[in-house]
Enzyme design. Structure first.
Site, PDB file in Angstrom:
ATOM      1  N   ARG A  38      13.993  20.113   6.642  1.00  0.00           N
ATOM      2  CA  ARG A  38      14.946  19.039   6.353  1.00  0.00           C
ATOM      3  C   ARG A  38      16.315  19.574   5.968  1.00  0.00           C
ATOM      4  O   ARG A  38      17.331  18.949   6.272  1.00  0.00           O
ATOM      5  CB  ARG A  38      14.381  18.143   5.255  1.00  0.00           C
ATOM      6  N   LYS A 199      -6.244   4.460  12.605  1.00  0.00           N
ATOM      7  CA  LYS A 199      -6.582   3.038  12.448  1.00  0.00           C
ATOM      8  C   LYS A 199      -5.582   2.082  13.069  1.00  0.00           C
ATOM      9  O   LYS A 199      -4.377   2.283  12.960  1.00  0.00           O
ATOM     10  CB  LYS A 199      -6.673   2.716  10.955  1.00  0.00           C
ATOM     11  N   GLY A 357       3.956  12.054  11.016  1.00  0.00           N
ATOM     12  CA  GLY A 357       3.547  13.296  10.340  1.00  0.00           C
ATOM     13  C   GLY A 357       2.520  14.084  11.128  1.00  0.00           C
ATOM     14  O   GLY A 357       2.719  15.268  11.444  1.00  0.00           O
ATOM     15  N   GLY A 380       8.029   7.441   7.707  1.00  0.00           N
ATOM     16  CA  GLY A 380       8.088   5.990   7.503  1.00  0.00           C
ATOM     17  C   GLY A 380       9.225   5.322   8.252  1.00  0.00           C
ATOM     18  O   GLY A 380       9.051   4.246   8.834  1.00  0.00           O
TER      19      GLY A 380
HETATM   20  P1  ADP Z   1       0.793   9.976  12.401  1.00  0.00           P
HETATM   21  O1  ADP Z   1       0.785  10.667  11.068  1.00  0.00           O
HETATM   22  O2  ADP Z   1       1.373  10.849  13.476  1.00  0.00           O
HETATM   23  O3  ADP Z   1       1.430   8.613  12.350  1.00  0.00           O
HETATM   24  P2  ADP Z   1      -1.882   8.971  12.004  1.00  0.00           P
HETATM   25  O4  ADP Z   1      -1.813   9.352  10.563  1.00  0.00           O
HETATM   26  O5  ADP Z   1      -1.846   7.534  12.340  1.00  0.00           O
HETATM   27  O6  ADP Z   1      -0.743   9.744  12.830  1.00  0.00           O
HETATM   28  O7  ADP Z   1      -3.231   9.511  12.640  1.00  0.00           O
HETATM   29  C1  ADP Z   1      -3.618  10.838  12.596  1.00  0.00           C
HETATM   30  C2  ADP Z   1      -5.080  10.989  12.250  1.00  0.00           C
HETATM   31  O8  ADP Z   1      -5.924  10.271  13.131  1.00  0.00           O
HETATM   32  C3  ADP Z   1      -5.495  12.439  12.346  1.00  0.00           C
HETATM   33  O9  ADP Z   1      -5.869  12.889  11.075  1.00  0.00           O
HETATM   34  C4  ADP Z   1      -6.675  12.426  13.321  1.00  0.00           C
HETATM   35  O10 ADP Z   1      -7.691  13.306  12.947  1.00  0.00           O
HETATM   36  C5  ADP Z   1      -7.134  10.999  13.247  1.00  0.00           C
HETATM   37  N1  ADP Z   1      -7.897  10.624  14.446  1.00  0.00           N
HETATM   38  C6  ADP Z   1      -7.452  10.589  15.719  1.00  0.00           C
HETATM   39  N2  ADP Z   1      -8.436  10.236  16.557  1.00  0.00           N
HETATM   40  C7  ADP Z   1      -9.544  10.032  15.804  1.00  0.00           C
HETATM   41  C8  ADP Z   1     -10.899   9.648  16.090  1.00  0.00           C
HETATM   42  N3  ADP Z   1     -11.312   9.404  17.348  1.00  0.00           N
HETATM   43  N4  ADP Z   1     -11.760   9.541  15.064  1.00  0.00           N
HETATM   44  C9  ADP Z   1     -11.336   9.799  13.807  1.00  0.00           C
HETATM   45  N5  ADP Z   1     -10.089  10.162  13.464  1.00  0.00           N
HETATM   46  C10 ADP Z   1      -9.193  10.274  14.453  1.00  0.00           C
END
Ligand code: ADP
Ligand code: MG
Length: 400
Positions: A38, A199, A357, A380
């Protein structure tokens, strides 16, 4: 495109005071900064203003002190890292406004840099209190915002100040706004979005907005399971929000109405236990997942088809990994599709913008972070932008 002033609109600043909002909310361990990304992002802005002769006052928050002075959250914890990146001495001033800052400004010479204390030590910061903003503005001549990552908050240092002084986007803010505009503002079509991650519930607004904006929506990760289940597919023990079946259906219907093609995986990588290279690992059609299996990644055939979709597109926006990429071999789909996107970007046929992230971590893991057109580390703020929201810190910089 929305208009905002940049450093190009500034001439000689000798003797003027530039209040510069930066992101110094750096990860730390045992009192030392572990990642100075950063600081490096804002270094060009800070050094350019100093080179134009300004006295530069850095404004930033650090942690969540909630309006109190908390010594362990002094932004001075980042001073060494900032000086190292800038290659210049930086004076620390333990206030954000008032006579102490005024005195510091008197001592600084043109081109000198000072760091003001954690803006969140003052209650007025997060309340966007006009009195605090006025007191900070009293010691400055211009305001430069280089912290896109804080622009989703309407705080005194991110929003209020922009109304009190001539306001400019710093170089990092400018680059971020240009990249985001190219990806979703006025993108070259067709546009694809990849949305993955754990999710659906955490990205409902992202999905709802994207189906009205993009031509192809590629859904992967845990959230694909929720969509598959809504479509009547048995996803076994997979991470799945069964209670969101109707919501998922609603998103698919909205996509249909908008002419957005939704891509769900048709083959998947499954296992009975969530571990690295488990004995039960296998790849199968989505309709063949057993009761005791979990879907942990998109399958190789689906990835190949998705790579073909990307070949037909001119713009890509990506948030969320396609699988549980932290554990081998469930990184395979994310790595493969990321490499396809990177190759198309290098050929000059695709504009690719990614953020989030875990997404940034996954793209680094795939070794393609430098090959994407733009990677946002804003967390965010990036997600809110993907939801189609107006970010107050950005709106306040707009001139029209
Ligand atoms: P970002 O931080 O880029 O916005 P998220 O936090 O929404 O991404 O999602 C990342 C997480 O989703 C990772 O920790 C990954 O392990 C998990 N993930 C992805 N696919 C699956 C899956 N099929 N089952 C369980 N966890 C998953
Ligand atoms: Mg995450």
């Amino acid at each position: 495109m929305t208009k905002f002033r940049t450093l190009d609109d500034l001439g000689d600043l000798t003797g003027k005071v530039a209040l510069v909002r930066v992101d110094l909310n750096l990860p730390m361990q045992d009192g030392a900064v572990t990642d100075d990304t950063r600081v490096r992002a804002s270094a060009p802005t800070i050094l350019e203003l100093a080179a134009k002769g300004a006295k530069v006052l850095l404004l930033a928050h650090f942690g969540r002190p909630k309006g109190e002075r908390v010594s362990t959250m002094s932004v001075s914890m980042t001073l060494d890292a900032v000086q190292a990146v800038l290659g210049k001495e930086v004076m620390f001033v333990p206030e954000v406004a008032g006579p102490v800052v005024e005195q510091a400004v008197g001592i600084l010479r043109p081109g000198d840099i000072a760091m003001l204390e954690n803006t969140r030590f003052w209650k007025g910061e997060e309340k966007n209190d006009p009195e605090l903003a006025k007191a900070i503005a009293a010691n400055g001549d211009i305001y430069v915002n280089d912290a896109f990552s804080a622009a989703h908050r309407a705080h005194a240092s991110t929003e209020g100040l922009a109304h009190l002084l001539p306001a400019y986007a710093g170089r990092s803010m400018e680059a971020e706004l240009k990249a985001l505009e190219a990806a979703l503002g006025q993108p070259v079509r067709p546009v694809a979005a990849v949305v993955g991650g754990a999710k659906v519930s955490s990205k409902l607004d992202v999905l709802t907005h994207l189906v009205t904006q993009v031509d192809h929506l590629i859904i992967g990760g845990g959230m694909a399971n929720t969509f598959l289940a809504a479509r009547g597919v048995n996803v076994g023990k997979s991470l799945c929000e069964h209670d969101l079946a109707a919501t998922a259906e609603g998103i698919l219907e909205a996509a249909d109405k908008s002419g957005c093609t939704v891509h769900l995986p048709y083959d998947v990588v499954v296992a009975k236990e969530f571990a690295a290279n488990p004995a039960s690992l296998r790849t199968c059609n989505v309709h063949e997942v057993a009761e005791d299996e979990m879907i942990l990644d998109v399958g190789p055939q689906a990835v190949e088809a998705l790579a073909d979709v990307l070949k037909t597109c001119r713009t890509l926006v990506w948030n969320g990994p396609l699988g549980a990429f932290e554990t081998q071999p469930f990184d395979a789909a994310t790595v493969a599709l990321a490499r396809s996107a990177a190759a198309l970007t290098k050929e000059g046929v695709l504009t690719s913008v990614a953020g989030g992230g875990d997404t940034v971590a996954a793209l680094n893991h795939a070794g393609v972070a430098d090959d994407f057109t733009y990677i946002s580390t804003a967390g965010g703020a990036f997600l809110e932008w993907m939801e189609g929201k107006q970010l107050p810190g950005v709106v306040a910089l707009q001139t029209v």
